[in-house]
Design a protein around this motif. Structure first.
Motif, PDB file in Angstrom:
ATOM      1  N   TYR A 135       0.804  -1.223   0.000  1.00 51.19           N
ATOM      2  CA  TYR A 135       0.000   0.000   0.000  1.00 51.19           C
ATOM      3  C   TYR A 135       0.840   1.277   0.000  1.00 51.19           C
ATOM      4  CZ  TYR A 135      -3.606  -3.381   1.000  1.00 51.19           C
ATOM      5  OH  TYR A 135      -4.429  -4.445   0.928  1.00 51.19           O
ATOM      6  N   TYR A 136       1.673   1.424   1.025  1.00 55.90           N
ATOM      7  CA  TYR A 136       2.393   2.679   1.170  1.00 55.90           C
ATOM      8  C   TYR A 136       3.381   2.907   0.027  1.00 55.90           C
ATOM      9  CZ  TYR A 136       5.634   6.176   2.907  1.00 55.90           C
ATOM     10  OH  TYR A 136       6.434   7.274   3.013  1.00 55.90           O
ATOM     11  N   GLY A 137       4.183   1.884  -0.306  1.00 55.72           N
ATOM     12  CA  GLY A 137       5.239   2.018  -1.306  1.00 55.72           C
ATOM     13  C   GLY A 137       4.753   2.518  -2.654  1.00 55.72           C
ATOM     14  N   PRO A 138       3.844   1.759  -3.311  1.00 61.20           N
ATOM     15  CA  PRO A 138       3.346   2.200  -4.620  1.00 61.20           C
ATOM     16  C   PRO A 138       2.736   3.596  -4.563  1.00 61.20           C
ATOM     17  CG  PRO A 138       2.614  -0.039  -4.133  1.00 61.20           C
ATOM     18  CD  PRO A 138       3.275   0.473  -2.903  1.00 61.20           C
ATOM     19  N   TRP A 139       2.033   3.890  -3.474  1.00 61.23           N
ATOM     20  CA  TRP A 139       1.365   5.180  -3.329  1.00 61.23           C
ATOM     21  C   TRP A 139       2.380   6.331  -3.264  1.00 61.23           C
ATOM     22  CZ3 TRP A 139       1.405   8.587   0.944  1.00 61.23           C
ATOM     23  CH2 TRP A 139       0.507   9.671   0.829  1.00 61.23           C
ATOM     24  N   ILE A 140       3.410   6.177  -2.415  1.00 63.34           N
ATOM     25  CA  ILE A 140       4.353   7.279  -2.230  1.00 63.34           C
ATOM     26  C   ILE A 140       5.184   7.499  -3.486  1.00 63.34           C
ATOM     27  CG2 ILE A 140       6.300   5.970  -1.181  1.00 63.34           C
ATOM     28  CD1 ILE A 140       5.098   9.428  -0.056  1.00 63.34           C
ATOM     29  N   ILE A 141       5.482   6.419  -4.222  1.00 62.16           N
ATOM     30  CA  ILE A 141       6.251   6.566  -5.461  1.00 62.16           C
ATOM     31  C   ILE A 141       5.434   7.324  -6.497  1.00 62.16           C
ATOM     32  CG2 ILE A 141       7.166   5.245  -7.422  1.00 62.16           C
ATOM     33  CD1 ILE A 141       8.321   3.314  -5.327  1.00 62.16           C
ATOM     34  N   VAL A 162       5.373  11.066  -5.387  1.00 58.88           N
ATOM     35  CA  VAL A 162       6.632  11.785  -5.642  1.00 58.88           C
ATOM     36  C   VAL A 162       6.870  11.947  -7.143  1.00 58.88           C
ATOM     37  CG1 VAL A 162       9.141  11.726  -5.368  1.00 58.88           C
ATOM     38  CG2 VAL A 162       7.666  11.132  -3.439  1.00 58.88           C
ATOM     39  N   ASN A 163       6.588  10.882  -7.891  1.00 52.69           N
ATOM     40  CA  ASN A 163       6.785  10.958  -9.337  1.00 52.69           C
ATOM     41  C   ASN A 163       5.892  12.008  -9.995  1.00 52.69           C
ATOM     42  OD1 ASN A 163       8.863   9.178  -9.667  1.00 52.69           O
ATOM     43  ND2 ASN A 163       7.530   7.398  -9.959  1.00 52.69           N
ATOM     44  N   SER A 164       4.756  12.301  -9.344  1.00 49.19           N
ATOM     45  CA  SER A 164       3.825  13.258  -9.945  1.00 49.19           C
ATOM     46  C   SER A 164       4.377  14.687  -9.931  1.00 49.19           C
ATOM     47  CB  SER A 164       2.471  13.208  -9.231  1.00 49.19           C
ATOM     48  OG  SER A 164       2.619  13.755  -7.940  1.00 49.19           O
ATOM     49  N   PHE A 165       5.249  14.994  -8.959  1.00 49.19           N
ATOM     50  CA  PHE A 165       5.811  16.343  -8.975  1.00 49.19           C
ATOM     51  C   PHE A 165       7.321  16.372  -9.177  1.00 49.19           C
ATOM     52  CE2 PHE A 165       7.736  16.492  -4.799  1.00 49.19           C
ATOM     53  CZ  PHE A 165       6.976  15.602  -4.053  1.00 49.19           C
ATOM     54  N   ALA A 166       8.010  15.212  -8.969  1.00 47.76           N
ATOM     55  CA  ALA A 166       9.457  15.179  -9.204  1.00 47.76           C
ATOM     56  C   ALA A 166       9.835  13.840  -9.810  1.00 47.76           C
ATOM     57  CB  ALA A 166      10.217  15.414  -7.896  1.00 47.76           C
ATOM     58  N   PRO A 167       9.590  13.650 -11.097  1.00 49.41           N
ATOM     59  CA  PRO A 167       9.831  12.352 -11.730  1.00 49.41           C
ATOM     60  C   PRO A 167      11.311  11.959 -11.726  1.00 49.41           C
ATOM     61  CG  PRO A 167       9.156  14.007 -13.350  1.00 49.41           C
ATOM     62  CD  PRO A 167       9.068  14.662 -12.027  1.00 49.41           C
ATOM     63  N   GLU A 168      12.214  12.929 -11.653  1.00 54.12           N
ATOM     64  CA  GLU A 168      13.631  12.581 -11.532  1.00 54.12           C
ATOM     65  C   GLU A 168      14.375  13.761 -10.925  1.00 54.12           C
ATOM     66  OE1 GLU A 168      15.264  12.021 -15.475  1.00 54.12           O
ATOM     67  OE2 GLU A 168      13.620  13.235 -16.280  1.00 54.12           O
TER      68      GLU A 168
END
Lengths: 84, 573
Positions: free
Chosen positions: B241-247, B250-256
């Protein structure tokens, strides 16, 4: 010390064996430690009994009127008792 | 808000009264300017809110120790005082009661363990005692809750004693004797069966085997329950739950880029790695909450159980002989056992030691030679597959180091090593509510203390990698590792990581393809060379910068000595 146990020898607490009973005659130590002893129930005139003695000069566990107190051997040596 | 101070001698059941009177919102804190801990909570009586303070248990208020000083000032700050006295040992409890009443604060006395006093044949004339002391007295039995309601309703009408005046120590003892003579009759006392059983656990011949069994059972259940929680609760929670969600977040505003790496490291939705990605929101949260918290909760629960049943003081008596030779006394068993769970609370618990010298020795020995639960788990996991022999070598080495340094420090450190003086309370049935509340308060304290440091550490390691500084450090220190300890150069990364988390550091050793000898040496020096950053910061606060510098110097010397010695010995046999 003008009571009936006058003839009994006054000895350090450490000479008492487990199961023996004795009356506390003097607490030794300074005023602060004496107060600490008394507030833990270790008072002149109380009957004390040895519950356990730890080996190799370890602490002794006393029973004074149902309160058990663990006390270092050095400290116990300065407390004086009369066996009864 | 009016303030109620709950005061009494140690072992009178004060904390049970406290948890009966308070709600869930209980916090443990530090008395300003001291290292004395106390607990406070809120309570609501007849619509009025009160702050209830559980004052550290003391036998008197004469300021001869820090705890007594704190108790004295808490008495001055109180609007109302509840004095909890032990009905089974009224005489020695009355001394503190007279001191409190002499302060002229509105007071009410809870005569606790009332049912117990009936059992053992102590008769107390409460009406007469009330008259002599000049305040309300409520007989209570906190474990069953009896008398607590009356105690609460009497609080609002607590009076200042008109009969007890401030007096000298001698006058006070005379008064105690006078009162006892008038109100208490003790009937013939037998040595009860329960007391006889209790004695078995403190006699060395029977007590020591029992102690070994108790400690083993405690650790086996902590590891078992902790692992169960991780496997069935924490890991599914984090990985599913937590892992996929937080990734995603974060990817939504800082993909790299830098921010992405600092927040979640190299983790992607496909390859979730909570232990080695070193992101603040991945490793930084996974390590304290999923890897350590399950052990810490079970650990504190077990410890509170040992404490509340009354076993801990007996354990302290049994180990006192040995610990006294190292300049400590029996009470040092508490920080040591705590250290096996996590060094941070262990370091905090060194406060129980009486003198600076004893605190320094206890803290240094723990930081050098006591591996925490997470570290132990990794040692067993990695070295265990090479054979139990190697695991044993690690622990025996650490034990020898513990004893040798203790002997050395006892001689070298200035100051006193006073002897043990400890009340051994009768065994009591623990109160479930108090137990859970205690566990929660300690767990909360741990989280508040440790989580910020883990986050900081993760950030530092992350920056070391990103800036390339880690390569520089490796190049500088690697020769020392290879020549002195016979370890491969790659082990330096593990040592650097060890500042942050020792368990992760051991994990890094795995892909290096080391021999069992090299792994054993690595595990030992990882334990001794330096405490993790959270422990280090707590130790600086507890011991002071100078003392901590000395301890650190000692750690480096010990690590070099032990590493070289093991390297020589292990390669011969």
């Amino acid at each position: 010390m003008s009571d009936m146990n006058q003839d009994r020898e006054v000895v350090p607490l450490t000479t008492l064996f487990p199961g023996e009973r004795a009356k506390i005659v003097a607490l030794g130590h300074g005023a602060g430690r004496q107060r600490h002893f008394r507030t833990m129930g270790l008072m002149e005139g109380k009957i004390v009994e040895i519950v356990a003695t730890q080996p190799a000069r370890g602490p002794v566990v006393l029973n004074v009127e149902g309160t058990q107190i663990a006390i270092g051997r050095g400290m116990a040596r300065r407390i004086l008792i009369q066996k009864i | 808000m009016k303030r109620i101070s709950l005061m009494g001698c140690p072992n009178v059941g004060k904390s049970v009264v406290f948890s009966r009177l308070t709600g869930v919102n209980v916090i443990s804190s530090n008395y300003p300017g001291t290292t004395v801990d106390f607990t406070k909570g809120n309570t609501c009586i007849r619509g009025e809110k009160f702050e209830l303070i559980d004052v550290p248990g003391t036998y008197s208020l004469e300021p001869t120790s820090k705890a007594e000083e704190v108790a004295q000032s808490m008495l001055q700050e109180a609007d109302v005082v509840i004095n909890v006295a032990d009905a089974t040992h009224l005489e020695r409890n009355l001394y503190l009661t007279l001191e409190i009443l002499g302060s002229k604060k509105p007071t009410i006395v809870a005569l606790n363990l009332w049912d117990e006093s009936k059992h053992i044949g102590v008769d107390i004339d409460v009406a007469k005692l009330e008259k002599l002391l000049g305040v309300t007295i409520v007989p209570t039995c906190a474990i069953s809750g009896e008398g607590i309601k009356e105690l609460a309703s009497e609080l609002c009408v607590a009076r200042v004693s008109k009969t007890i005046e401030p007096m000298s120590e001698d006058e006070r003892w005379a008064k105690v004797g006078e009162i006892i003579g008038k109100v208490q009759v003790v009937h013939h006392r037998h040595h009860t069966i329960r007391e006889r059983i209790a004695d078995i656990t403190v006699k060395p011949i029977t007590g020591i085997p029992i102690a070994i069994i108790v400690i083993l059972l405690m650790f086996i259940s902590i590891i078992g329950i902790g692992n169960w929680i991780i496997e069935h609760l924490m890991d599914p929670l984090f990985y599913n739950y937590y892992g996929p969600w937080i990734i995603d977040v974060v990817n939504s505003f800082a993909p790299e880029g830098l921010l992405h790496d600092i927040l979640i490291g190299q983790s992607t939705g496909e390859s979730l790695d909570f232990t080695q990605s070193f992101g603040l929101l991945t490793t930084g949260l996974y390590v304290p909450f999923a890897m350590v918290l399950p052990f810490v909760i079970t650990f504190y629960f077990m410890l509170s159980l040992l404490e509340d049943t009354g076993y801990l003081p007996r354990l302290a008596v049994l180990v006192d002989t040995g610990l006294h030779k190292l300049g400590l006394h029996g009470s040092a068993i508490v920080p040591t056992i705590l250290g096996f769970g996590c060094n941070v609370p262990g370091a905090l618990a060194t406060r129980v030691m009486e003198t600076k010298k004893q605190q320094f020795i206890a803290a240094t020995l723990m930081a050098i030679a006591v591996p925490c639960m997470a570290q132990s788990a990794m040692i067993f996991g990695i070295l265990g597959r090479e054979g139990l022999k190697w695991v044993l070598i690690v622990y025996v080495t650490l034990f020898v180091v513990y004893v040798l340094i203790g002997l050395l420090l006892k001689k070298l450190v200035k100051g006193e090593s006073p002897e043990l003086l400890l009340e051994v309370p009768p065994y009591r049935k623990p109160d479930c509510r108090t137990l859970l509340k205690k566990t929660w308060t300690k767990v909360y304290g741990f989280l508040a203390e440790a989580v910020p440091f883990v986050l900081l550490g993760v950030l530092v390691v992350n920056l070391l990698y990103i800036s390339g500084l880690i390569d520089v450090l490796s190049a500088v220190f690697a020769p020392i590792l290879t020549t002195l300890f016979g370890l491969p150069e790659g082990a330096i990364v593990a040592l650097i990581m060890g500042f942050l988390r020792k368990d992760i550091a051991i994990g890094i050793l795995l892909p290096l393809g080391m021999t069992p000898q090299q792994l054993t040496i690595s595990c030992v020096i990882l334990c001794t060379y330096f405490p993790c950053v959270a422990t280090f910061v707590v130790l600086i606060r507890e011991l002071g910068v100078m003392a901590m510098l000395k301890a650190t110097g000692l750690m480096i010397v010990v690590t070099v000595a032990v590493g070289v010695a093991l390297n020589l010995i292990l390669n011969v046999i």
